[in-house]
Design a protein around this motif. Structure first.
Motif, PDB file in Angstrom:
ATOM      1  N   SER A  66     -21.127  -4.548  16.061  1.00 33.76           N
ATOM      2  CA  SER A  66     -19.845  -4.487  16.708  1.00 33.76           C
ATOM      3  C   SER A  66     -19.811  -3.302  17.640  1.00 33.76           C
ATOM      4  CB  SER A  66     -18.891  -3.797  15.678  1.00 33.76           C
ATOM      5  OG  SER A  66     -17.662  -3.552  16.120  1.00 33.76           O
ATOM      6  N   TRP A  67     -19.254  -4.112  19.019  1.00 31.90           N
ATOM      7  CA  TRP A  67     -19.580  -3.216  20.243  1.00 31.90           C
ATOM      8  C   TRP A  67     -18.125  -2.741  20.451  1.00 31.90           C
ATOM      9  CZ3 TRP A  67     -23.205  -5.927  24.224  1.00 31.90           C
ATOM     10  CH2 TRP A  67     -24.474  -5.848  23.695  1.00 31.90           C
ATOM     11  N   ARG A  68     -17.057  -3.092  19.938  1.00 34.21           N
ATOM     12  CA  ARG A  68     -15.795  -3.086  20.328  1.00 34.21           C
ATOM     13  C   ARG A  68     -15.293  -1.814  20.827  1.00 34.21           C
ATOM     14  NH1 ARG A  68     -12.364  -5.312  15.323  1.00 34.21           N
ATOM     15  NH2 ARG A  68     -13.791  -6.717  15.480  1.00 34.21           N
ATOM     16  N   ASN A  69     -15.640  -0.492  20.395  1.00 32.18           N
ATOM     17  CA  ASN A  69     -15.212   0.850  20.793  1.00 32.18           C
ATOM     18  C   ASN A  69     -15.927   1.429  21.813  1.00 32.18           C
ATOM     19  OD1 ASN A  69     -13.400   0.725  18.600  1.00 32.18           O
ATOM     20  ND2 ASN A  69     -14.622   1.536  17.176  1.00 32.18           N
ATOM     21  N   ARG A  70     -16.826   0.686  22.354  1.00 27.42           N
ATOM     22  CA  ARG A  70     -17.595   1.561  23.433  1.00 27.42           C
ATOM     23  C   ARG A  70     -16.993   2.032  24.578  1.00 27.42           C
ATOM     24  NH1 ARG A  70     -22.107  -2.612  25.695  1.00 27.42           N
ATOM     25  NH2 ARG A  70     -22.913  -0.627  26.466  1.00 27.42           N
TER      26      ARG A  70
END
Length: 261
Positions: A91-95
């Motif tokens: 998951s990369w969604r918060n970067r």
């Protein structure tokens, strides 16, 4: 570029249109070549994350829906090719939750951050396959698939309901409350002083992001400002302080009670 990205997870209902996060560029063109998140960016995790579908959960939902739609489509006289998906995806969604925090992202994109930064290549590959499958369907097959999709959704969700509006409002409120917190405002003031020493006059990092994000390609000055932004965030511990404050405000037990009242 918004400091906080309002992320709406794709669920089974969105499979047919394949309008999920990730995939090709926003204009339907080629994907941007983006680096994987740095350890700092991967460390941006919140209690609320466990309440929404991760990219990994979404991939599993795709597979489950495919397994139900395929026999339904065959009964209606159409084939339904299964999408090949990995067993798990990161998951990369918060970067980008706190804006640009990675030097390699700032030096390449400035504040013109492409959507591909928020989902892994593995996830985008699945979305690309779904888009290709949709494009290959005849008009009749598309209509039949919609019917099968609806049946699959009903079977998978079993009538479950939740308030996405309330959930998103709670996420926004913890972000905004943290931004107003004394420790975050103090760190932001240090960030501003750091930026001024570098030759850039901005009161807040979100102010800098709002000024430069938009259409077109990043300018040399924008990239220089974004690079200084990242360095000053690191020097002042702004992200660490903001993250800690926001996580405290989104304490899991407290927010669980609010979500299900």
């Amino acid at each position: 570029m918004n400091m906080r990205r309002g992320y709406i997870s794709c669920v089974a209902l969105g499979l047919l249109a394949a309008g999920c996060s990730g995939g090709a560029g926003a204009d339907g063109g080629a994907e941007a070549d983006v680096p994987a998140p740095t350890p700092e960016a991967r460390g941006i995790v919140f209690p609320f994350d466990s309440y929404e579908l991760s990219d990994n959960d979404i991939i599993k939902t795709y597979a489950a829906t495919d397994a139900l739609v395929r026999p339904c489509m065959r009964e209606k006289g159409h084939e339904w090719g299964l999408v090949k998906s990995p067993k798990s995806v990161p998951s990369w969604r918060n970067r980008l939750h706190f804006g640009v925090v990675e030097p390699n992202v700032a030096s390449r994109f400035g504040y013109h951050t492409p959507a591909e930064l928020l989902s892994s290549p593995q996830y985008r590959s699945v979305v690309k396959q779904m888009r290709g499958r949709l494009a290959s369907l005849s008009k009749d097959a598309t209509s039949r698939a919609a019917d099968c999709q609806k049946q699959a959704d009903q079977r998978l969700t079993r009538g479950a309901k939740t308030s996405f509006t309330k959930f998103n409002d709670l996420k926004s409120s913890t972000f905004d409350a943290a931004k107003r917190d004394h420790s975050v405002k103090t760190a932001a003031a240090r960030w501003s002083a750091c930026m001024k020493a570098a030759g850039f006059d901005y009161a807040t990092p979100w102010g800098a992001a709002r000024k430069w994000a938009g259409e077109g390609d990043p300018t040399e000055r924008e990239i220089a400002i974004a690079a200084s932004d990242v360095r000053c965030k690191k020097k002042t511990d702004l992200v660490a302080i903001w993250l800690s404050t926001e996580k405290a405000g989104g304490d899991r037990d407290q927010q669980r009670q609010a979500l299900f009242r």
